[in-house]
Design a protein around this motif. Structure first.
Motif, PDB file in Angstrom:
ATOM      1  N   ALA A  90       0.827  -1.204   0.000  1.00  0.00           N
ATOM      2  CA  ALA A  90       0.000   0.000   0.000  1.00  0.00           C
ATOM      3  C   ALA A  90       0.864   1.259   0.000  1.00  0.00           C
ATOM      4  O   ALA A  90       0.552   2.243  -0.687  1.00  0.00           O
TER       5      ALA A  90
ATOM      6  N   HIS B  85       0.802   4.278  -2.853  1.00  0.00           N
ATOM      7  CA  HIS B  85      -0.210   5.167  -2.278  1.00  0.00           C
ATOM      8  C   HIS B  85      -0.456   6.418  -3.111  1.00  0.00           C
ATOM      9  O   HIS B  85      -1.539   6.983  -3.079  1.00  0.00           O
TER      10      HIS B  85
ATOM     11  N   THR C 267      -5.373  -1.782   0.697  1.00  0.00           N
ATOM     12  CA  THR C 267      -4.714  -1.000  -0.354  1.00  0.00           C
ATOM     13  C   THR C 267      -5.623   0.127  -0.834  1.00  0.00           C
ATOM     14  O   THR C 267      -5.192   1.280  -0.960  1.00  0.00           O
TER      15      THR C 267
ATOM     16  N   ALA D 221      -5.895   2.793   1.840  1.00  0.00           N
ATOM     17  CA  ALA D 221      -4.645   3.544   1.992  1.00  0.00           C
ATOM     18  C   ALA D 221      -4.467   4.561   0.878  1.00  0.00           C
ATOM     19  O   ALA D 221      -4.055   5.705   1.114  1.00  0.00           O
ATOM     20  N   VAL D 222      -4.774   4.160  -0.351  1.00  0.00           N
ATOM     21  CA  VAL D 222      -4.600   5.062  -1.490  1.00  0.00           C
ATOM     22  C   VAL D 222      -5.584   6.220  -1.410  1.00  0.00           C
ATOM     23  O   VAL D 222      -5.231   7.371  -1.684  1.00  0.00           O
TER      24      VAL D 222
ATOM     25  N   HIS E  55      -5.054   8.314   2.720  1.00  0.00           N
ATOM     26  CA  HIS E  55      -3.814   8.596   3.450  1.00  0.00           C
ATOM     27  C   HIS E  55      -3.635  10.074   3.802  1.00  0.00           C
ATOM     28  O   HIS E  55      -2.688  10.430   4.505  1.00  0.00           O
TER      29      HIS E  55
ATOM     30  N   LEU F  27       0.207   4.644   7.840  1.00  0.00           N
ATOM     31  CA  LEU F  27       0.731   5.130   6.561  1.00  0.00           C
ATOM     32  C   LEU F  27       0.763   6.652   6.524  1.00  0.00           C
ATOM     33  O   LEU F  27       1.708   7.249   5.997  1.00  0.00           O
TER      34      LEU F  27
ATOM     35  N   ASP G  39       3.871   8.980   5.569  1.00  0.00           N
ATOM     36  CA  ASP G  39       3.730   9.900   4.446  1.00  0.00           C
ATOM     37  C   ASP G  39       4.132  11.321   4.838  1.00  0.00           C
ATOM     38  O   ASP G  39       4.880  11.994   4.118  1.00  0.00           O
TER      39      ASP G  39
END
Length: 353
Positions: free
Chosen positions: A219, A223, A270, A273-274, A277, A302, A306
């Protein structure tokens, strides 16, 4: 030094390839030639690095001649791509490339890949990091190129780059990973690899099960896939974005989510998360203004990785922030980020340092 090995750097810009030729001389003899090379007078050759524009006819002729000349052996050929698209990758493979890399990777990464193919053993830590960056970079470049071109996303290629990331961070250390990734010029490429390395370190520190490590790093690596659809004049702007440009940039999370769904991605971690985030616990994030328990644990982790990557990465308009200063900013985001996870992340970074 194995000076019996002869390597050739074939380049159409010898001035900008000087660092590569200097690095090649660390593992053997290096000859620097242009695309007019005929290869007729070369009997022993350990490997080739091509730093040429693939679209030029002279490049095509040069590499096809090389391919015919050494057709009876598996000659290592590292092809540096000025444009790392799927078409360029396929073209390079038809010209005999055994490994493809973006043209902006650091010389030591190129040499490590070539040395590995030739059988020269580098230090285990350095080799693990170099190979990890190369494998993850190839997977990421392929994904971004497919998303940019509107082609179906192939997650199998991405998954092939996950093991090398975890191995690189575990064996080579996060510091080496960050130092290698920080040398890249492309902002999206650099950022995604930074977040992937930080996520690997965080997952290892938290004692995730092997499967969860892979899912989390997977992920993290992709991302920002939605940025492939952001106009380049905004994505690559050397200064800060104005409010209108920032509005466009903020669409990347929802775009990335749709790109993956259209490509058949079904893993809920996934997809979350994308898309999420940039969400914050107090509801001030985007694109959906989620708050509190609406944001899953993995997404919370995450988001911390980031933000830390964004604070510490190099940009033309700002110097990289020191770890202590970046951690102070994260700690000051109590209410937006989960304070206990921020504390654990700081412990993971200090352990890696």
């Amino acid at each position: 030094m194995p000076d019996e090995r002869t390597f050739v750097l074939v380049t159409d810009r010898p001035d900008r390839s000087a660092a590569i030729s200097a690095a090649l001389r660390g593992i053997g003899i290096c000859d620097v030639v242009g695309p007019e090379e005929t290869w007729r007078d070369r009997r022993t050759l350990a490997g080739v690095v091509s730093d040429m524009t693939l679209a030029r006819p002279e490049t095509d002729h040069c590499l096809r001649t090389l391919q015919r000349r050494y057709a009876d052996r598996n000659l290592p050929v590292i092809c540096l791509l000025r444009k790392a698209t799927q078409d360029a990758l396929r073209h390079a493979k038809t010209l005999g490339a055994t490994v493809c890399m973006p043209a902006y990777v650091p010389p030591e990464t190129i040499i490590a890949a070539l040395a590995n193919q030739v059988g020269i053993i580098a230090g285990n830590a350095e080799q693990a990091v170099s190979q990890g960056v190369v494998r993850a970079g190839e997977a990421l470049n392929g994904l971004l190129a497919e998303a940019r071109a509107g082609q179906p996303i192939r997650m199998g290629a991405v998954e092939a780059g996950l093991g090398p990331i975890l191995t690189a961070v575990q064996e080579g250390g996060l510091a080496r990973w960050l130092d290698t990734v920080w040398t890249h010029d492309d902002a999206t490429y650099q950022h995604c690899l930074l977040v992937a390395g930080l996520s690997a370190q965080f997952a290892l520190h938290l004692g995730f099960r092997h499967d969860d490590q892979f899912r989390f790093v997977r992920a993290a690596l992709i991302h920002d896939v939605g940025k492939a659809r952001i106009p380049l004049e905004i994505l690559n702007k050397p200064g800060r974005l104005d409010p209108d440009e920032m509005t466009v940039m903020r669409t990347h999370a929802a775009i990335g989510h749709e790109v993956l769904r259209a490509g058949g991605e079904r893993d809920p971690l996934t997809l979350a998360a994308v898309r999420h985030h940039h969400e914050m616990l107090d509801g001030s994030g985007y694109p959906d203004g989620l708050a509190g328990n609406q944001i899953g644990d993995m997404v919370r982790l995450l988001t911390i990785c980031d933000i830390y990557a964004a604070l510490t990465e190099r940009r033309p308009y700002k110097a990289p922030m020191k770890m202590a200063d970046a951690m102070a900013i994260l700690a000051g985001m109590d209410g937006k980020l989960e304070s206990g996870l921020v504390q654990s992340f700081g412990e993971a970074m200090r352990a890696a340092a």
